[in-house]
Design an enzyme around this catalytic site. Sequence first.
Site, mmCIF file in Angstrom:
data_model
loop_
_atom_site.group_PDB
_atom_site.id
_atom_site.type_symbol
_atom_site.label_atom_id
_atom_site.label_comp_id
_atom_site.label_asym_id
_atom_site.label_seq_id
_atom_site.Cartn_x
_atom_site.Cartn_y
_atom_site.Cartn_z
ATOM 1 N N ASP A 28 25.980 38.669 42.144
ATOM 2 C CA ASP A 28 27.046 38.087 41.749
ATOM 3 C C ASP A 28 27.831 37.207 42.587
ATOM 4 O OD1 ASP A 28 29.014 36.813 40.421
ATOM 5 O OD2 ASP A 28 29.397 38.709 38.926
ATOM 6 N N PHE A 66 33.425 43.078 38.374
ATOM 7 C CA PHE A 66 33.784 42.136 37.375
ATOM 8 C C PHE A 66 32.547 41.224 37.228
ATOM 9 C CE2 PHE A 66 35.508 38.305 35.457
ATOM 10 C CZ PHE A 66 36.161 38.829 34.527
ATOM 11 N N LYS A 68 32.126 29.251 39.785
ATOM 12 C CA LYS A 68 33.501 28.894 40.267
ATOM 13 C C LYS A 68 33.546 27.686 41.013
ATOM 14 C CE LYS A 68 36.333 33.092 39.267
ATOM 15 N NZ LYS A 68 35.582 34.308 38.920
HETATM 16 C C1 LIG Z 1 35.071 34.978 37.598
HETATM 17 C C2 LIG Z 1 34.119 35.818 37.681
HETATM 18 C C3 LIG Z 1 33.110 35.763 36.890
HETATM 19 C C4 LIG Z 1 33.147 35.140 35.414
HETATM 20 O O1 LIG Z 1 33.381 33.740 35.401
HETATM 21 P P1 LIG Z 1 33.815 32.939 34.143
HETATM 22 O O2 LIG Z 1 33.616 31.782 34.753
HETATM 23 O O3 LIG Z 1 35.091 33.299 33.909
HETATM 24 O O4 LIG Z 1 32.855 33.337 33.036
HETATM 25 C C5 LIG Z 1 31.798 36.706 37.036
HETATM 26 N N1 LIG Z 1 31.533 37.302 38.095
HETATM 27 C C6 LIG Z 1 32.657 37.220 39.017
HETATM 28 C C7 LIG Z 1 32.163 37.882 40.417
HETATM 29 C C8 LIG Z 1 33.612 36.515 39.097
HETATM 30 O O5 LIG Z 1 34.687 36.405 40.105
#
Ligand SMILES: *Cc1c(COP(=O)(O)O)cnc(C)c1O
Length: 391
Positions: A216, A129, A245
Amino acid sequence: MSTPSIMPTYKRLDVSFTHGEGCWLYDTHGRRYLDALSGIAVCGLGHAHPAVTEAITAQAGKLLHTSNLYGIPLQQELADRLTRAAGMDTVFFGNSGAEANEGAIKLARLFGHRKGIDKPAIIVMEGAFHGRTLATLSATGSRKVQAGFEPLVSGFVRARYGDLTEISAIARNNPRIVAVLVEPVQGEAGIRLPPPGYLEGLREICDANDWLLMLDEVQTGNGRTGRMFAWQHGSAAPDVLTTAKGLGNGVPIGACLARGKAASLFGPGNHGSTFGGNPLACAAANAVLRVIEEQQLCAHAEQMGDELVRQLREALASVPGVREVRGKGLMVGIELEAAGTGLVEDALAAGLLINLTGDNVIRLLPPLVISADEVTQITHILATLLRNRAA
Ligand SMILES: *Cc1c(COP(=O)(O)O)cnc(C)c1O
């Protein structure tokens, strides 16, 4: 609750909160809930942390925004602090995780073009994701996220998460690859941990092929897994690292960090953001990083996470329908044998906030400041719920 004037993109629970303190949230009826989700790994310091409140209220009285047309000392301070904490050289600030990943994808493409590859491609993983913008949903390994939004952005090649052999095979066959984008622990896919040495193995393959290793750490970063960044459990320093986050404890901020040959790819005009790195967001993030460091919250998160996994394994050992408890720091998953339908609602009724990912994995992402007593309360409520379900 959805109202007709909000687009119904979220399935919301029938509860709203008025305030919070530490790991606790209070609803409009005055009921309190133990928050084992932190607004999806955002409020690592818990709710209404005094250091964050102080930093943003003081800053709000002085200056919220000036634009990146001018110097922003708080952004410089955050850049120094964050690059040091992450083991990186440079940073670009945006406002979300998806934006941070957009920055990483652009860096990889620029890196490719500079090497004379005009259609560069990035290896991404099954179950990944990376966000909801067009490029990041294309990088995401979930049909549910992509369906209806085709044509997808091209330039992504999919591989199995945790499988180094497949990456080596792609390296032999695809001269367009310029980077690997991967989560150190897959969050949305259901707290999936790769085999030991996976990131180090990827690092070797990237070095051998002159690819960028891009992590990521939007969810795993900022102390969540028991290190400031999850790669620091091992030795595979990435070329590009994204985070968001937990960085602002609820004030929107995202960051795309780079190191070595990736650190100076972007020049004037290559990338930008109106809001990115504004004084308010940087005041919040500076406070967050300072508190995580001063109060040694990474070590605390690791200890509390180990304790949570240990307690859950013990309490759920003989409960039918529970397949596995796994985690890294305070990123914990309980995999069930069947879909966990109704579990989130039952937990809410019992005063506990949790989340389900991949239908059958209970995801726990409590604040880093959680106490041993609160860990025990989470275990107790969940064990009771899951035992009652099995009965
Ligand atoms: C939540 C998340 C995203 C996206 O972040 P947003 O602030 O919602 O755009 C991308 N990568 C990972 C691993 C995530 O957990």
